[in-house]
Design a protein around this motif. Structure first.
Motif, short mmCIF file in Angstrom:
data_model
loop_
_atom_site.label_atom_id
_atom_site.label_comp_id
_atom_site.label_asym_id
_atom_site.label_seq_id
_atom_site.Cartn_x
_atom_site.Cartn_y
_atom_site.Cartn_z
N GLY A 180 0.83 -1.20 0.00
CA GLY A 180 0.00 0.00 0.00
C GLY A 180 0.86 1.24 0.00
O GLY A 180 2.08 1.18 0.19
N ALA A 181 0.23 2.35 -0.19
CA ALA A 181 0.93 3.63 -0.19
C ALA A 181 1.42 3.97 1.21
O ALA A 181 0.77 3.61 2.21
CB ALA A 181 0.00 4.72 -0.70
N VAL A 182 2.54 4.65 1.30
CA VAL A 182 3.04 5.12 2.59
C VAL A 182 2.14 6.25 3.10
O VAL A 182 1.83 6.32 4.28
CB VAL A 182 4.51 5.59 2.47
N TYR A 183 1.69 7.10 2.17
CA TYR A 183 0.82 8.22 2.56
C TYR A 183 -0.63 7.80 2.41
O TYR A 183 -1.04 7.31 1.37
CB TYR A 183 1.13 9.45 1.72
N ASN A 184 -1.40 8.00 3.48
CA ASN A 184 -2.81 7.60 3.45
C ASN A 184 -3.65 8.62 2.68
O ASN A 184 -3.12 9.60 2.14
CB ASN A 184 -3.33 7.37 4.88
N ALA A 185 -4.94 8.42 2.66
CA ALA A 185 -5.85 9.28 1.90
C ALA A 185 -5.82 10.73 2.39
O ALA A 185 -6.11 11.65 1.63
CB ALA A 185 -7.27 8.73 1.97
N ALA A 186 -5.43 10.93 3.64
CA ALA A 186 -5.33 12.28 4.19
C ALA A 186 -3.96 12.91 3.92
O ALA A 186 -3.70 14.03 4.35
CB ALA A 186 -5.60 12.25 5.69
N GLY A 187 -3.07 12.18 3.24
CA GLY A 187 -1.75 12.71 2.93
C GLY A 187 -0.75 12.60 4.07
O GLY A 187 0.27 13.27 4.07
N VAL A 188 -1.04 11.72 5.03
CA VAL A 188 -0.17 11.54 6.19
C VAL A 188 0.56 10.21 6.07
O VAL A 188 -0.05 9.18 5.76
CB VAL A 188 -1.02 11.57 7.50
N ALA A 189 1.87 10.23 6.34
CA ALA A 189 2.64 8.99 6.32
C ALA A 189 2.12 8.07 7.43
O ALA A 189 1.90 8.49 8.56
CB ALA A 189 4.12 9.27 6.53
N SER A 190 1.88 6.82 7.06
CA SER A 190 1.27 5.89 8.02
C SER A 190 1.81 4.48 7.80
O SER A 190 2.04 4.06 6.67
CB SER A 190 -0.26 5.88 7.81
N ALA A 191 2.00 3.75 8.89
CA ALA A 191 2.39 2.35 8.82
C ALA A 191 1.20 1.44 8.59
O ALA A 191 1.36 0.25 8.28
CB ALA A 191 3.12 1.94 10.09
N GLU A 192 0.01 1.96 8.71
CA GLU A 192 -1.22 1.18 8.56
C GLU A 192 -1.51 0.94 7.07
O GLU A 192 -1.20 1.76 6.23
CB GLU A 192 -2.40 1.90 9.20
N PHE A 193 -2.15 -0.16 6.79
CA PHE A 193 -2.64 -0.46 5.44
C PHE A 193 -4.11 -0.08 5.38
O PHE A 193 -4.89 -0.49 6.24
CB PHE A 193 -2.47 -1.94 5.11
N GLU A 194 -4.45 0.70 4.38
CA GLU A 194 -5.85 1.06 4.22
C GLU A 194 -6.61 -0.12 3.66
O GLU A 194 -6.04 -0.95 2.94
CB GLU A 194 -5.97 2.29 3.30
N PRO A 195 -7.88 -0.24 3.99
CA PRO A 195 -8.68 -1.37 3.48
C PRO A 195 -8.70 -1.35 1.94
O PRO A 195 -8.67 -0.29 1.33
CB PRO A 195 -10.08 -1.12 4.03
N ALA A 196 -8.73 -2.53 1.38
CA ALA A 196 -8.83 -2.64 -0.09
C ALA A 196 -10.15 -2.08 -0.55
O ALA A 196 -11.17 -2.26 0.12
CB ALA A 196 -8.68 -4.11 -0.50
N PRO A 197 -10.16 -1.40 -1.71
CA PRO A 197 -11.43 -0.82 -2.20
C PRO A 197 -12.42 -1.90 -2.60
O PRO A 197 -12.15 -2.98 -2.87
CB PRO A 197 -11.00 0.00 -3.41
#
Length: 115
Positions: free
Chosen positions: A98-115
């Motif tokens: 997944g992307a390092v930057y989440n939907a809010a544009g913040v670097a995150s170690a979390e994986f966003e749910p698959a669409p």
């Protein structure tokens, strides 16, 4: 499933630039192989003997073809000419990415749910 390979290769520091320059055909040959998504050799700016290798393959089958082929054997022969003192490599099977930057544009170690 994607496969990532990372390696640290130590050679004679006085010959590292030459080794990297003369590795170009092996690197470009690997990059042109079926299933290769990335294949790079870079000099470590903090360790004068070290070369970092990064490989990304679309599957274990693609990596297997590379390892059984002339590009891999040629690379081994090439690098051994430059005073090889140490080498360590590891491979990783990628289950998620997944992307390092989440939907809010913040670097995150979390994986966003698959669409």
């Amino acid at each position: 499933m994607k496969i990532i390979v990372e390696a640290k290769v130590d050679i004679d520091p006085a010959r590292r630039a030459e080794a990297l320059d003369r590795a170009r055909p092996w690197i470009e040959g690997a990059q042109a192989q079926a299933g290769c998504l990335g294949y790079f050799w870079t000099a470590d700016p903090h360790h004068p003997a070290r070369i970092h290798v990064f490989e990304e393959w679309e599957s274990a089958d693609a990596l297997a073809m590379h390892l059984a082929g002339p590009q891999y054997r040629g690379m081994l022969g090439h690098i051994s000419q430059f005073g090889l003192t140490n080498a360590a490599s590891r491979k990783f099977a990628i289950e998620r990415e997944g992307a390092v930057y989440n939907a809010a544009g913040v670097a995150s170690a979390e994986f966003e749910p698959a669409p």
